[in-house]
Scaffold this motif. Structure first.
Motif, PDB file in Angstrom:
ATOM      1  N   GLU A 127     -16.905  16.455  16.187  1.00  0.00           N
ATOM      2  CA  GLU A 127     -16.763  17.788  15.593  1.00  0.00           C
ATOM      3  C   GLU A 127     -16.229  17.700  14.167  1.00  0.00           C
ATOM      4  O   GLU A 127     -16.694  18.407  13.273  1.00  0.00           O
ATOM      5  CB  GLU A 127     -15.860  18.661  16.467  1.00  0.00           C
ATOM      6  CG  GLU A 127     -16.533  19.104  17.745  1.00  0.00           C
ATOM      7  CD  GLU A 127     -15.612  19.790  18.733  1.00  0.00           C
ATOM      8  OE1 GLU A 127     -14.363  19.663  18.618  1.00  0.00           O
ATOM      9  OE2 GLU A 127     -16.134  20.442  19.657  1.00  0.00           O
ATOM     10  N   LYS A 128     -15.264  16.810  13.940  1.00  0.00           N
ATOM     11  CA  LYS A 128     -14.720  16.633  12.589  1.00  0.00           C
ATOM     12  C   LYS A 128     -15.778  16.084  11.634  1.00  0.00           C
ATOM     13  O   LYS A 128     -15.891  16.534  10.496  1.00  0.00           O
ATOM     14  CB  LYS A 128     -13.512  15.688  12.630  1.00  0.00           C
ATOM     15  CG  LYS A 128     -12.302  16.272  13.317  1.00  0.00           C
ATOM     16  CD  LYS A 128     -11.174  15.270  13.382  1.00  0.00           C
ATOM     17  CE  LYS A 128      -9.994  15.829  14.164  1.00  0.00           C
ATOM     18  NZ  LYS A 128      -8.929  14.835  14.324  1.00  0.00           N
ATOM     19  N   VAL A 129     -16.532  15.110  12.113  1.00  0.00           N
ATOM     20  CA  VAL A 129     -17.559  14.491  11.268  1.00  0.00           C
ATOM     21  C   VAL A 129     -18.669  15.492  10.946  1.00  0.00           C
ATOM     22  O   VAL A 129     -19.111  15.598   9.798  1.00  0.00           O
ATOM     23  CB  VAL A 129     -18.111  13.210  11.937  1.00  0.00           C
ATOM     24  CG1 VAL A 129     -19.320  12.679  11.195  1.00  0.00           C
ATOM     25  CG2 VAL A 129     -17.020  12.142  12.014  1.00  0.00           C
ATOM     26  N   TYR A 130     -19.122  16.249  11.945  1.00  0.00           N
ATOM     27  CA  TYR A 130     -20.170  17.238  11.704  1.00  0.00           C
ATOM     28  C   TYR A 130     -19.681  18.353  10.779  1.00  0.00           C
ATOM     29  O   TYR A 130     -20.440  18.851   9.943  1.00  0.00           O
ATOM     30  CB  TYR A 130     -20.707  17.814  13.017  1.00  0.00           C
ATOM     31  CG  TYR A 130     -21.811  16.978  13.603  1.00  0.00           C
ATOM     32  CD1 TYR A 130     -23.144  17.193  13.262  1.00  0.00           C
ATOM     33  CD2 TYR A 130     -21.525  15.938  14.487  1.00  0.00           C
ATOM     34  CE1 TYR A 130     -24.161  16.413  13.799  1.00  0.00           C
ATOM     35  CE2 TYR A 130     -22.528  15.153  15.029  1.00  0.00           C
ATOM     36  CZ  TYR A 130     -23.843  15.398  14.672  1.00  0.00           C
ATOM     37  OH  TYR A 130     -24.844  14.606  15.197  1.00  0.00           O
ATOM     38  N   ALA A 131     -18.412  18.759  10.896  1.00  0.00           N
ATOM     39  CA  ALA A 131     -17.867  19.787  10.001  1.00  0.00           C
ATOM     40  C   ALA A 131     -17.866  19.279   8.560  1.00  0.00           C
ATOM     41  O   ALA A 131     -18.250  20.003   7.634  1.00  0.00           O
ATOM     42  CB  ALA A 131     -16.457  20.183  10.436  1.00  0.00           C
ATOM     43  N   ALA A 132     -17.465  18.027   8.364  1.00  0.00           N
ATOM     44  CA  ALA A 132     -17.470  17.448   7.013  1.00  0.00           C
ATOM     45  C   ALA A 132     -18.899  17.310   6.489  1.00  0.00           C
ATOM     46  O   ALA A 132     -19.164  17.553   5.306  1.00  0.00           O
ATOM     47  CB  ALA A 132     -16.767  16.088   7.021  1.00  0.00           C
ATOM     48  N   ALA A 133     -19.822  16.935   7.361  1.00  0.00           N
ATOM     49  CA  ALA A 133     -21.219  16.797   6.950  1.00  0.00           C
ATOM     50  C   ALA A 133     -21.793  18.150   6.537  1.00  0.00           C
ATOM     51  O   ALA A 133     -22.485  18.261   5.512  1.00  0.00           O
ATOM     52  CB  ALA A 133     -22.042  16.194   8.085  1.00  0.00           C
ATOM     53  N   LYS A 134     -21.482  19.179   7.305  1.00  0.00           N
ATOM     54  CA  LYS A 134     -21.976  20.523   6.989  1.00  0.00           C
ATOM     55  C   LYS A 134     -21.433  20.975   5.641  1.00  0.00           C
ATOM     56  O   LYS A 134     -22.165  21.524   4.814  1.00  0.00           O
ATOM     57  CB  LYS A 134     -21.570  21.503   8.093  1.00  0.00           C
ATOM     58  CG  LYS A 134     -22.093  22.900   7.878  1.00  0.00           C
ATOM     59  CD  LYS A 134     -21.732  23.818   9.032  1.00  0.00           C
ATOM     60  CE  LYS A 134     -22.299  25.210   8.787  1.00  0.00           C
ATOM     61  NZ  LYS A 134     -21.963  26.102   9.887  1.00  0.00           N
ATOM     62  N   LYS A 135     -20.156  20.719   5.425  1.00  0.00           N
ATOM     63  CA  LYS A 135     -19.514  21.091   4.154  1.00  0.00           C
ATOM     64  C   LYS A 135     -20.175  20.367   2.977  1.00  0.00           C
ATOM     65  O   LYS A 135     -20.283  20.916   1.888  1.00  0.00           O
ATOM     66  CB  LYS A 135     -18.024  20.758   4.229  1.00  0.00           C
ATOM     67  CG  LYS A 135     -17.212  21.265   3.077  1.00  0.00           C
ATOM     68  CD  LYS A 135     -15.743  20.984   3.305  1.00  0.00           C
ATOM     69  CE  LYS A 135     -14.919  21.477   2.129  1.00  0.00           C
ATOM     70  NZ  LYS A 135     -13.491  21.219   2.329  1.00  0.00           N
ATOM     71  N   SER A 136     -20.644  19.152   3.209  1.00  0.00           N
ATOM     72  CA  SER A 136     -21.299  18.359   2.161  1.00  0.00           C
ATOM     73  C   SER A 136     -22.800  18.610   2.070  1.00  0.00           C
ATOM     74  O   SER A 136     -23.483  17.988   1.258  1.00  0.00           O
ATOM     75  CB  SER A 136     -21.071  16.863   2.414  1.00  0.00           C
ATOM     76  OG  SER A 136     -19.710  16.553   2.364  1.00  0.00           O
ATOM     77  N   GLY A 137     -23.313  19.458   2.952  1.00  0.00           N
ATOM     78  CA  GLY A 137     -24.743  19.753   2.932  1.00  0.00           C
ATOM     79  C   GLY A 137     -25.607  18.701   3.616  1.00  0.00           C
ATOM     80  O   GLY A 137     -26.819  18.667   3.429  1.00  0.00           O
ATOM     81  N   GLN A 138     -24.990  17.837   4.420  1.00  0.00           N
ATOM     82  CA  GLN A 138     -25.735  16.797   5.133  1.00  0.00           C
ATOM     83  C   GLN A 138     -26.225  17.338   6.469  1.00  0.00           C
ATOM     84  O   GLN A 138     -25.546  18.131   7.113  1.00  0.00           O
ATOM     85  CB  GLN A 138     -24.853  15.570   5.386  1.00  0.00           C
ATOM     86  CG  GLN A 138     -24.400  14.876   4.138  1.00  0.00           C
ATOM     87  CD  GLN A 138     -23.466  13.716   4.476  1.00  0.00           C
ATOM     88  OE1 GLN A 138     -23.312  13.328   5.622  1.00  0.00           O
ATOM     89  NE2 GLN A 138     -22.820  13.177   3.457  1.00  0.00           N
ATOM     90  N   THR A 139     -27.393  16.887   6.873  1.00  0.00           N
ATOM     91  CA  THR A 139     -27.931  17.263   8.170  1.00  0.00           C
ATOM     92  C   THR A 139     -28.320  15.997   8.925  1.00  0.00           C
ATOM     93  O   THR A 139     -28.316  14.909   8.375  1.00  0.00           O
ATOM     94  CB  THR A 139     -29.167  18.171   8.013  1.00  0.00           C
ATOM     95  OG1 THR A 139     -30.146  17.472   7.252  1.00  0.00           O
ATOM     96  CG2 THR A 139     -28.810  19.481   7.316  1.00  0.00           C
ATOM     97  N   GLY A 140     -28.664  16.157  10.175  1.00  0.00           N
ATOM     98  CA  GLY A 140     -29.098  15.017  10.984  1.00  0.00           C
ATOM     99  C   GLY A 140     -27.963  14.408  11.768  1.00  0.00           C
ATOM    100  O   GLY A 140     -26.820  14.870  11.726  1.00  0.00           O
TER     101      GLY A 140
END
Length: 170
Positions: A127-140
């Motif tokens: 959940e932490k990693v996906y939240a950071a990815a979303k904030k950075s505009g990363q998907t997948g």
């Protein structure tokens, strides 16, 4: 435990993308079969498949106690924490125990290691990693390292590394 896999299951240099995928799938199956054999020696009795697409997950008993086990492989010591099509955690939310099968050295893949994790810990980290990815505009799919990587940053490092949260089985 020392395991020697056929070199055709390890080396992917010079292969096409399709050939690399075939090798990775064959390596994943081999590692999971070895791990299931090891778990049986530890007292686990494998039952029926949990039928989670793309995952190795089974009903099982250990010391007479019912449990659900999931296997994840990590030849490079990074663990993928994919969500399913509905945004849930697929394998991680379906099992009671997760066993990550890896090698002690990502470059010299001869000595196998198996680590046991509480899937809730992997979900919290995911959940932490996906939240950071979303904030950075990363998907997948997102990945979490097993080992600490000093000086490395990025979304995958947001939750820290997995090793302190696991129990070394072999």
């Amino acid at each position: 435990m020392s395991v020697t896999l056929d070199k055709a299951l390890i080396y992917t240099k010079g292969l096409t993308k399709k050939e690399k995928l075939r090798v990775m799938k064959a390596r994943q199956s081999a590692l999971c079969l070895i791990t299931l054999g090891m778990l049986e020696k530890m007292g686990y009795e494998r039952g029926t498949s949990l039928k989670i697409p793309g995952a190795f997950a089974f009903n099982a008993t250990c010391s007479g106690k019912l449990t659900k086990i999931g296997l994840k492989t990590s030849a490079d010591r990074w663990v993928g924490v994919p969500r399913d099509g509905s945004g849930n955690w697929g394998l991680l939310s379906a099992v009671d125990e997760v066993f990550v099968v890896t090698f002690d050295d990502r470059y010299v893949q001869t000595r196998m290691q198996v680590l046991a994790f509480d899937p809730k810990v992997l979900i919290t980290m995911g959940e932490k990693v996906y939240a950071a990815a979303k904030k950075s505009g990363q998907t997948g799919i997102q990945w979490i390292p097993i080992d600490k990587h000093e000086g490395r940053s990025g979304t995958s490092m947001t939750a820290g590394h997995l090793l302190p949260h696991g129990k070394m089985i072999i």
